[in-house]
Design a protein around this motif. Structure first.
Motif, PDB file in Angstrom:
ATOM      1  N   ASP A 259      48.958  16.892  52.948  1.00 47.11           N
ATOM      2  CA  ASP A 259      47.993  18.221  54.090  1.00 47.11           C
ATOM      3  C   ASP A 259      48.173  17.379  55.400  1.00 47.11           C
ATOM      4  O   ASP A 259      48.786  18.426  56.228  1.00 47.11           O
ATOM      5  N   GLN A 260      48.483  16.877  55.433  1.00 46.62           N
ATOM      6  CA  GLN A 260      49.680  16.200  56.632  1.00 46.62           C
ATOM      7  C   GLN A 260      50.794  16.595  57.304  1.00 46.62           C
ATOM      8  O   GLN A 260      51.272  17.196  57.848  1.00 46.62           O
ATOM      9  N   ARG A 261      51.867  17.042  55.801  1.00 43.33           N
ATOM     10  CA  ARG A 261      52.771  17.640  56.021  1.00 43.33           C
ATOM     11  C   ARG A 261      52.696  18.803  55.878  1.00 43.33           C
ATOM     12  O   ARG A 261      54.163  19.744  56.755  1.00 43.33           O
TER      13      ARG A 261
ATOM     14  N   GLY B  50      43.437  26.912  59.358  1.00 40.02           N
ATOM     15  CA  GLY B  50      42.697  25.619  58.605  1.00 40.02           C
ATOM     16  C   GLY B  50      43.311  25.533  57.563  1.00 40.02           C
ATOM     17  O   GLY B  50      44.369  26.519  57.107  1.00 40.02           O
ATOM     18  N   PHE B  51      42.966  24.458  56.639  1.00 42.33           N
ATOM     19  CA  PHE B  51      43.486  24.233  54.974  1.00 42.33           C
ATOM     20  C   PHE B  51      42.266  25.352  54.291  1.00 42.33           C
ATOM     21  O   PHE B  51      41.390  25.263  54.618  1.00 42.33           O
TER      22      PHE B  51
ATOM     23  N   SER C  60      46.853  25.933  51.321  1.00 39.56           N
ATOM     24  CA  SER C  60      47.431  26.254  52.460  1.00 39.56           C
ATOM     25  C   SER C  60      46.824  25.795  53.663  1.00 39.56           C
ATOM     26  O   SER C  60      45.696  25.210  53.877  1.00 39.56           O
ATOM     27  N   TYR C  61      48.034  26.156  54.630  1.00 46.06           N
ATOM     28  CA  TYR C  61      47.344  25.380  56.125  1.00 46.06           C
ATOM     29  C   TYR C  61      47.477  26.590  57.324  1.00 46.06           C
ATOM     30  O   TYR C  61      48.603  26.820  57.158  1.00 46.06           O
ATOM     31  N   THR C  62      46.981  27.183  58.208  1.00 49.19           N
ATOM     32  CA  THR C  62      47.135  28.655  58.711  1.00 49.19           C
ATOM     33  C   THR C  62      46.757  27.469  60.374  1.00 49.19           C
ATOM     34  O   THR C  62      45.722  27.098  60.377  1.00 49.19           O
TER      35      THR C  62
ATOM     36  N   THR D  28      51.724  27.666  55.880  1.00 47.96           N
ATOM     37  CA  THR D  28      52.356  26.960  55.142  1.00 47.96           C
ATOM     38  C   THR D  28      51.714  26.482  53.418  1.00 47.96           C
ATOM     39  O   THR D  28      49.967  26.580  53.983  1.00 47.96           O
ATOM     40  N   SER D  29      51.837  26.539  52.700  1.00 55.19           N
ATOM     41  CA  SER D  29      51.020  26.196  51.752  1.00 55.19           C
ATOM     42  C   SER D  29      52.099  25.535  50.113  1.00 55.19           C
ATOM     43  O   SER D  29      53.342  25.238  50.365  1.00 55.19           O
ATOM     44  N   ASP D  30      51.443  24.586  49.822  1.00 52.63           N
ATOM     45  CA  ASP D  30      51.496  24.320  48.167  1.00 52.63           C
ATOM     46  C   ASP D  30      51.361  24.324  47.372  1.00 52.63           C
ATOM     47  O   ASP D  30      49.663  24.678  47.425  1.00 52.63           O
ATOM     48  N   ARG D  31      52.565  24.175  46.497  1.00 46.39           N
ATOM     49  CA  ARG D  31      51.057  24.468  44.646  1.00 46.39           C
ATOM     50  C   ARG D  31      50.621  23.474  44.192  1.00 46.39           C
ATOM     51  O   ARG D  31      51.480  22.596  44.126  1.00 46.39           O
ATOM     52  N   LEU D  32      49.372  23.368  43.802  1.00 43.26           N
ATOM     53  CA  LEU D  32      48.609  22.234  43.726  1.00 43.26           C
ATOM     54  C   LEU D  32      49.322  22.093  41.891  1.00 43.26           C
ATOM     55  O   LEU D  32      48.948  20.922  42.073  1.00 43.26           O
TER      56      LEU D  32
END
Length: 444
Positions: free
Chosen positions: A39-41, A109-110, A122-124, A134-138
């Motif tokens: 999440d920090q990334r 936010g997340f 995602s984080y906006t 920015t988003s990460d695939r879970l």
């Protein structure tokens, strides 16, 4: 189940539970730390993109239209990442594969979302009119976490299995001295009661070897005592049996007065034999494991009166009683207390002149009751005082079985009392029998 396997199971299960709990705690903490780091990334990536865009406002100020096609190719290792930059709801830059739906109805936010059948984290960030997502695939996160856990668990399992193997050989090596001791005992014959040589034994086994040696010594002493007892009993019983046989033969071949005298002697021999057998039975039961609980309260004065009645039923005046132990209860069965005191009284009466009396003193003490029997007989020498407590010992050719005093000593020893014979200055003997009292009397 062998001792070796039992120890291995106990220690192995303990290690498994302990380290398993530690591993679960560690993996749970690792998962939380990885989620926080990822999440920090995302958050740092969004701030970095926003910072780069803010350094060149000319590239996007007043821009309209759609974002151009990216000419960058994404490595397989980063295909789980996506980034979009939008201005007033219009995507002006994005990574390959990023979907416009990523910014629809997304607040700062997340947030976890499902896009095109895939779950994303995602984080906006809204900054200077720009919206950076920015988003990460879970699924990529789950794969990364699973790989990390496998990398952490496999060495743990290998180390646990290796520890059990080392423990198996270690327990076997540690039990080897015990196995040698077992072999030493297995090679012994049933009548071999000599002490075990403890020189080659491990130091930890020394207490066990010492205990076994003490047990062997006690067993050897018991066997020796029983052999002596059997030999002495056979000798003592043979004498009255021989006398009875002779008197019966005389009675058979004679008539009249001589036959009656022979029968009287035979009857006396039978009585003597019966008394000896009764004493032998009592002694074997006292020294054995027979329970003597008869449910009767052994009160000191009652014990004294019963013993006096049994010892001198025809001449009770020969025994003088002096007691201050009324109500004192003894911590042993009444039958044994009466037997011990009766033997002392019979012995004193037998060796005192017929016209003299004996004295019985009963004294009460906080934890004990002392019975003292004083006679006016010839007494005993110092050597005879030591021998008097032995089985079948009699002074000269005196009558009796020679078991009375040994029974008294055995009863006193079994119940934690004491018995001693003392030479009186004025002549005769004093027999002191000390017996314990019931402890609950002290609390009353």
């Amino acid at each position: 189940m062998t001792l070796r396997l039992r120890l291995l199971l106990m220690i192995g299960v303990s290690m498994l539970l302990l380290w398993g709990g530690v591993a679960i705690w560690m993996l749970h903490g690792l998962e939380q730390e990885m989620q926080r780091t990822l999440d920090q990334r995302l958050e740092m990536s969004a701030h970095m993109v926003a910072g780069l865009m803010s350094q060149n406002p000319a590239a996007w100020n007043g821009r309209s239209g759609k974002a151009g096609v990216s000419t960058l190719s994404m490595p397989d290792t980063v295909k789980g990442l996506a980034c979009q930059v939008s201005l007033r709801g219009e995507v002006i830059a994005s990574t390959p594969g990023a979907a416009p739906q990523a910014i629809d109805h997304v607040g700062p936010g997340f947030v976890n979302r499902e896009i095109r059948g895939e779950h994303w984290r995602s984080y906006t960030l809204d900054k200077l009119g720009l919206r950076v997502t920015t988003s990460d695939r879970l699924s990529e996160r789950s794969t990364l976490l699973r790989n990390v856990m496998v990398a952490a668990v496999v060495p743990f399992v290998v180390a646990l299995l290796g520890s059990l193997m080392v423990l198996w050989f270690g327990v076997g090596s540690g039990l080897r001295p015990l196995e040698r001791l077992r072999q030493v005992l297995a090679r012994r014959t049933p009548d071999s009661l000599t002490p075990i040589e403890n020189a080659p034994m491990a130091r930890d086994l020394q207490p066990l070897v010492n205990t076994l040696n003490h047990l062997l010594a006690r067993v050897s002493e018991t066997f020796s005592r029983e052999r002596r007892f059997t030999s002495d009993a056979a000798h003592e019983l043979r004498t009255p049996l021989t006398a009875i046989k002779i008197h019966l033969q005389v009675a058979r071949i004679t008539h009249g007065k001589e036959a009656e005298v022979a029968m009287d002697y035979a009857e006396e021999g039978v009585a003597r034999l019966q008394h000896s057998l009764s004493q032998l039975l009592t002694l074997s039961q006292v020294e054995g494991t027979v329970s003597w609980e008869d449910g009767r309260i052994a009160e000191a004065n009652e014990v004294a009166l019963l013993a006096m009645r049994d010892a001198a039923p025809e001449a009770p005046e020969r025994i003088e009683l002096d007691s201050d132990a009324s109500g004192a209860e003894l911590a042993l069965p009444q039958a044994l207390a009466v037997t011990a005191l009766r033997n002392l009284l019979e012995n004193a009466l037998r060796h005192s002149p017929a016209n003299n009396s004996i004295r019985l003193e009963v004294r009460r003490r906080p934890d004990t009751v002392r019975f003292s029997v004083c006679d006016r007989g010839p007494g005993l020498s110092d050597e005879a005082l030591v021998l008097a407590k032995q089985r079948f010992w009699r002074r000269g050719s005196g009558r009796g079985s020679g078991l009375g005093l040994s029974i008294v000593a055995a009863i006193a020893e079994r119940f934690g009392g004491s018995f001693e014979l003392l030479q009186r200055p004025e002549g005769g003997l004093e027999a002191k029998l000390t017996l314990p009292r019931k402890k609950q009397l002290d609390a009353n």
